[in-house]
Motif scaffolding. Sequence first.
Motif, PDB file in Angstrom:
ATOM      1  N   TRP A 165       0.841  -1.201   0.000  1.00 59.03           N
ATOM      2  CA  TRP A 165       0.000   0.000   0.000  1.00 59.03           C
ATOM      3  C   TRP A 165       0.875   1.250   0.000  1.00 59.03           C
ATOM      4  O   TRP A 165       0.640   2.174  -0.768  1.00 59.03           O
ATOM      5  CB  TRP A 165      -0.927  -0.008   1.216  1.00 59.03           C
ATOM      6  CG  TRP A 165      -1.769   1.227   1.301  1.00 59.03           C
ATOM      7  CD1 TRP A 165      -2.920   1.483   0.628  1.00 59.03           C
ATOM      8  CD2 TRP A 165      -1.490   2.388   2.092  1.00 59.03           C
ATOM      9  NE1 TRP A 165      -3.390   2.741   0.954  1.00 59.03           N
ATOM     10  CE2 TRP A 165      -2.524   3.314   1.859  1.00 59.03           C
ATOM     11  CE3 TRP A 165      -0.470   2.726   2.978  1.00 59.03           C
ATOM     12  CZ2 TRP A 165      -2.566   4.554   2.471  1.00 59.03           C
ATOM     13  CZ3 TRP A 165      -0.517   3.966   3.594  1.00 59.03           C
ATOM     14  CH2 TRP A 165      -1.556   4.875   3.338  1.00 59.03           C
ATOM     15  N   LEU A 166       1.901   1.279   0.861  1.00 59.10           N
ATOM     16  CA  LEU A 166       2.805   2.427   0.915  1.00 59.10           C
ATOM     17  C   LEU A 166       3.479   2.669  -0.434  1.00 59.10           C
ATOM     18  O   LEU A 166       3.627   3.817  -0.868  1.00 59.10           O
ATOM     19  CB  LEU A 166       3.884   2.213   1.980  1.00 59.10           C
ATOM     20  CG  LEU A 166       3.524   2.578   3.402  1.00 59.10           C
ATOM     21  CD1 LEU A 166       4.597   2.089   4.358  1.00 59.10           C
ATOM     22  CD2 LEU A 166       3.320   4.068   3.547  1.00 59.10           C
ATOM     23  N   ASP A 167       3.905   1.601  -1.081  1.00 64.09           N
ATOM     24  CA  ASP A 167       4.584   1.735  -2.371  1.00 64.09           C
ATOM     25  C   ASP A 167       3.685   2.330  -3.447  1.00 64.09           C
ATOM     26  O   ASP A 167       4.165   2.902  -4.419  1.00 64.09           O
ATOM     27  CB  ASP A 167       5.131   0.380  -2.839  1.00 64.09           C
ATOM     28  CG  ASP A 167       6.337  -0.079  -2.035  1.00 64.09           C
ATOM     29  OD1 ASP A 167       6.934   0.758  -1.311  1.00 64.09           O
ATOM     30  OD2 ASP A 167       6.683  -1.279  -2.118  1.00 64.09           O
ATOM     31  N   SER A 168       2.374   2.220  -3.248  1.00 63.67           N
ATOM     32  CA  SER A 168       1.443   2.767  -4.249  1.00 63.67           C
ATOM     33  C   SER A 168       1.067   4.220  -3.960  1.00 63.67           C
ATOM     34  O   SER A 168       0.356   4.834  -4.750  1.00 63.67           O
ATOM     35  CB  SER A 168       0.172   1.911  -4.302  1.00 63.67           C
ATOM     36  OG  SER A 168      -0.592   2.094  -3.125  1.00 63.67           O
ATOM     37  N   GLN A 169       1.523   4.769  -2.867  1.00 69.79           N
ATOM     38  CA  GLN A 169       1.152   6.124  -2.471  1.00 69.79           C
ATOM     39  C   GLN A 169       2.121   7.154  -3.053  1.00 69.79           C
ATOM     40  O   GLN A 169       3.333   6.978  -2.981  1.00 69.79           O
ATOM     41  CB  GLN A 169       1.138   6.260  -0.943  1.00 69.79           C
ATOM     42  CG  GLN A 169       0.154   5.328  -0.270  1.00 69.79           C
ATOM     43  CD  GLN A 169      -1.250   5.494  -0.811  1.00 69.79           C
ATOM     44  OE1 GLN A 169      -1.786   6.600  -0.849  1.00 69.79           O
ATOM     45  NE2 GLN A 169      -1.845   4.393  -1.251  1.00 69.79           N
ATOM     46  N   PRO A 170       1.599   8.249  -3.597  1.00 70.90           N
ATOM     47  CA  PRO A 170       2.468   9.282  -4.170  1.00 70.90           C
ATOM     48  C   PRO A 170       3.275  10.024  -3.095  1.00 70.90           C
ATOM     49  O   PRO A 170       4.351  10.545  -3.371  1.00 70.90           O
ATOM     50  CB  PRO A 170       1.505  10.226  -4.888  1.00 70.90           C
ATOM     51  CG  PRO A 170       0.178   9.978  -4.263  1.00 70.90           C
ATOM     52  CD  PRO A 170       0.174   8.561  -3.779  1.00 70.90           C
ATOM     53  N   ASN A 171       2.778  10.039  -1.883  1.00 70.50           N
ATOM     54  CA  ASN A 171       3.466  10.741  -0.796  1.00 70.50           C
ATOM     55  C   ASN A 171       4.088   9.737   0.186  1.00 70.50           C
ATOM     56  O   ASN A 171       4.057   9.928   1.395  1.00 70.50           O
ATOM     57  CB  ASN A 171       2.505  11.687  -0.074  1.00 70.50           C
ATOM     58  CG  ASN A 171       1.273  10.962   0.435  1.00 70.50           C
ATOM     59  OD1 ASN A 171       0.985   9.842   0.027  1.00 70.50           O
ATOM     60  ND2 ASN A 171       0.538  11.608   1.320  1.00 70.50           N
ATOM     61  N   ARG A 172       4.684   8.697  -0.353  1.00 61.04           N
ATOM     62  CA  ARG A 172       5.255   7.607   0.439  1.00 61.04           C
ATOM     63  C   ARG A 172       6.258   8.112   1.475  1.00 61.04           C
ATOM     64  O   ARG A 172       6.221   7.703   2.639  1.00 61.04           O
ATOM     65  CB  ARG A 172       5.927   6.604  -0.492  1.00 61.04           C
ATOM     66  CG  ARG A 172       6.508   5.401   0.204  1.00 61.04           C
ATOM     67  CD  ARG A 172       7.165   4.457  -0.819  1.00 61.04           C
ATOM     68  NE  ARG A 172       7.550   3.208  -0.226  1.00 61.04           N
ATOM     69  CZ  ARG A 172       8.692   3.009   0.431  1.00 61.04           C
ATOM     70  NH1 ARG A 172       9.547   4.003   0.589  1.00 61.04           N
ATOM     71  NH2 ARG A 172       8.978   1.824   0.932  1.00 61.04           N
ATOM     72  N   ALA A 173       7.148   9.000   1.094  1.00 63.65           N
ATOM     73  CA  ALA A 173       8.181   9.491   2.014  1.00 63.65           C
ATOM     74  C   ALA A 173       7.557  10.201   3.213  1.00 63.65           C
ATOM     75  O   ALA A 173       7.996   9.999   4.360  1.00 63.65           O
ATOM     76  CB  ALA A 173       9.147  10.413   1.279  1.00 63.65           C
ATOM     77  N   GLU A 174       6.540  10.999   2.977  1.00 67.22           N
ATOM     78  CA  GLU A 174       5.886  11.705   4.068  1.00 67.22           C
ATOM     79  C   GLU A 174       5.171  10.726   5.001  1.00 67.22           C
ATOM     80  O   GLU A 174       5.192  10.879   6.226  1.00 67.22           O
ATOM     81  CB  GLU A 174       4.883  12.749   3.541  1.00 67.22           C
ATOM     82  CG  GLU A 174       5.542  13.935   2.857  1.00 67.22           C
ATOM     83  CD  GLU A 174       5.868  13.664   1.385  1.00 67.22           C
ATOM     84  OE1 GLU A 174       5.456  12.630   0.839  1.00 67.22           O
ATOM     85  OE2 GLU A 174       6.562  14.503   0.806  1.00 67.22           O
ATOM     86  N   LEU A 175       4.516   9.723   4.427  1.00 68.92           N
ATOM     87  CA  LEU A 175       3.847   8.709   5.234  1.00 68.92           C
ATOM     88  C   LEU A 175       4.844   7.958   6.111  1.00 68.92           C
ATOM     89  O   LEU A 175       4.587   7.712   7.292  1.00 68.92           O
ATOM     90  CB  LEU A 175       3.083   7.733   4.340  1.00 68.92           C
ATOM     91  CG  LEU A 175       1.806   8.262   3.709  1.00 68.92           C
ATOM     92  CD1 LEU A 175       1.329   7.328   2.607  1.00 68.92           C
ATOM     93  CD2 LEU A 175       0.739   8.446   4.768  1.00 68.92           C
ATOM     94  N   LEU A 176       5.991   7.599   5.539  1.00 70.77           N
ATOM     95  CA  LEU A 176       7.021   6.904   6.316  1.00 70.77           C
ATOM     96  C   LEU A 176       7.551   7.797   7.440  1.00 70.77           C
ATOM     97  O   LEU A 176       7.773   7.326   8.565  1.00 70.77           O
ATOM     98  CB  LEU A 176       8.161   6.441   5.414  1.00 70.77           C
ATOM     99  CG  LEU A 176       7.862   5.239   4.541  1.00 70.77           C
ATOM    100  CD1 LEU A 176       8.988   4.999   3.547  1.00 70.77           C
ATOM    101  CD2 LEU A 176       7.622   4.009   5.396  1.00 70.77           C
ATOM    102  N   ALA A 177       7.749   9.075   7.160  1.00 74.87           N
ATOM    103  CA  ALA A 177       8.211  10.005   8.196  1.00 74.87           C
ATOM    104  C   ALA A 177       7.182  10.094   9.320  1.00 74.87           C
ATOM    105  O   ALA A 177       7.535  10.077  10.503  1.00 74.87           O
ATOM    106  CB  ALA A 177       8.476  11.380   7.594  1.00 74.87           C
ATOM    107  N   TYR A 178       5.924  10.160   8.935  1.00 74.45           N
ATOM    108  CA  TYR A 178       4.865  10.232   9.935  1.00 74.45           C
ATOM    109  C   TYR A 178       4.842   8.966  10.799  1.00 74.45           C
ATOM    110  O   TYR A 178       4.756   9.042  12.029  1.00 74.45           O
ATOM    111  CB  TYR A 178       3.507  10.428   9.249  1.00 74.45           C
ATOM    112  CG  TYR A 178       2.349  10.362  10.216  1.00 74.45           C
ATOM    113  CD1 TYR A 178       2.060  11.451  11.043  1.00 74.45           C
ATOM    114  CD2 TYR A 178       1.560   9.229  10.310  1.00 74.45           C
ATOM    115  CE1 TYR A 178       1.011  11.389  11.949  1.00 74.45           C
ATOM    116  CE2 TYR A 178       0.510   9.154  11.206  1.00 74.45           C
ATOM    117  CZ  TYR A 178       0.245  10.236  12.018  1.00 74.45           C
ATOM    118  OH  TYR A 178      -0.785  10.174  12.914  1.00 74.45           O
ATOM    119  N   LEU A 179       4.925   7.814  10.166  1.00 70.44           N
ATOM    120  CA  LEU A 179       4.870   6.540  10.889  1.00 70.44           C
ATOM    121  C   LEU A 179       6.086   6.315  11.778  1.00 70.44           C
ATOM    122  O   LEU A 179       5.984   5.656  12.813  1.00 70.44           O
ATOM    123  CB  LEU A 179       4.717   5.379   9.905  1.00 70.44           C
ATOM    124  CG  LEU A 179       3.378   5.287   9.180  1.00 70.44           C
ATOM    125  CD1 LEU A 179       3.432   4.228   8.102  1.00 70.44           C
ATOM    126  CD2 LEU A 179       2.250   5.002  10.176  1.00 70.44           C
TER     127      LEU A 179
END
Length: 187
Positions: A165-179
């Motif tokens: 799911w993360l790999d399909s997100q355009p804002n993957r880097a921001e999501l990873l930073a948040y998590l």
Amino acid sequence: MMVTNCIRCSDQVLATTELSPGLKADSCAQCHGSWLAMEGWRSWRARRQLVGKPEPVVVGGEDVAAEVAQAAACPHCQRLMNRLRVAAGLPFRLDHCAACQHVWLDGNEWAALSQYGYDGVLDEVVSAQWQRRVREAEAVAHRESAWRSRLGEAVYQEAVRLRQWLDSQPNRAELLAYLSRDDSKNH
């Protein structure tokens, strides 16, 4: 030049047989190993119509002869043959003499090659590029097995789903930073 004795059962004389219709090899009646000339294979391959092209992926094991641990000497030139992987997960290696352009197939290795479609890409299987890709696939499989063991199957499967799911997100880097942020310091 025909090899007269089996590479594995040195007292057994090889006889010409067909591995597949139109593909001849010298085979041992005792261990069922076969000495295959790449030139003969190339002629056979040129006459076949292949659909698709397999990659050296991770596959399940096959019922093949027990893996021989050490390299054999080529009966033509006496050089040690290369022990080559076909795909990560297959429990055998092919013995290949690059100088004489022959492959030794133990037991049911030809049947396993045919089952996965590798019988039509033998030239590629013996290439350095293919061998590199097999090693890379084995490394990935080993790492995934370690994660599966560390996390447990249920957590591992959920992590795989989340990663996809993360790999399909355009804002993957921001999501990873948040998590990955540590909110415990703010409380």
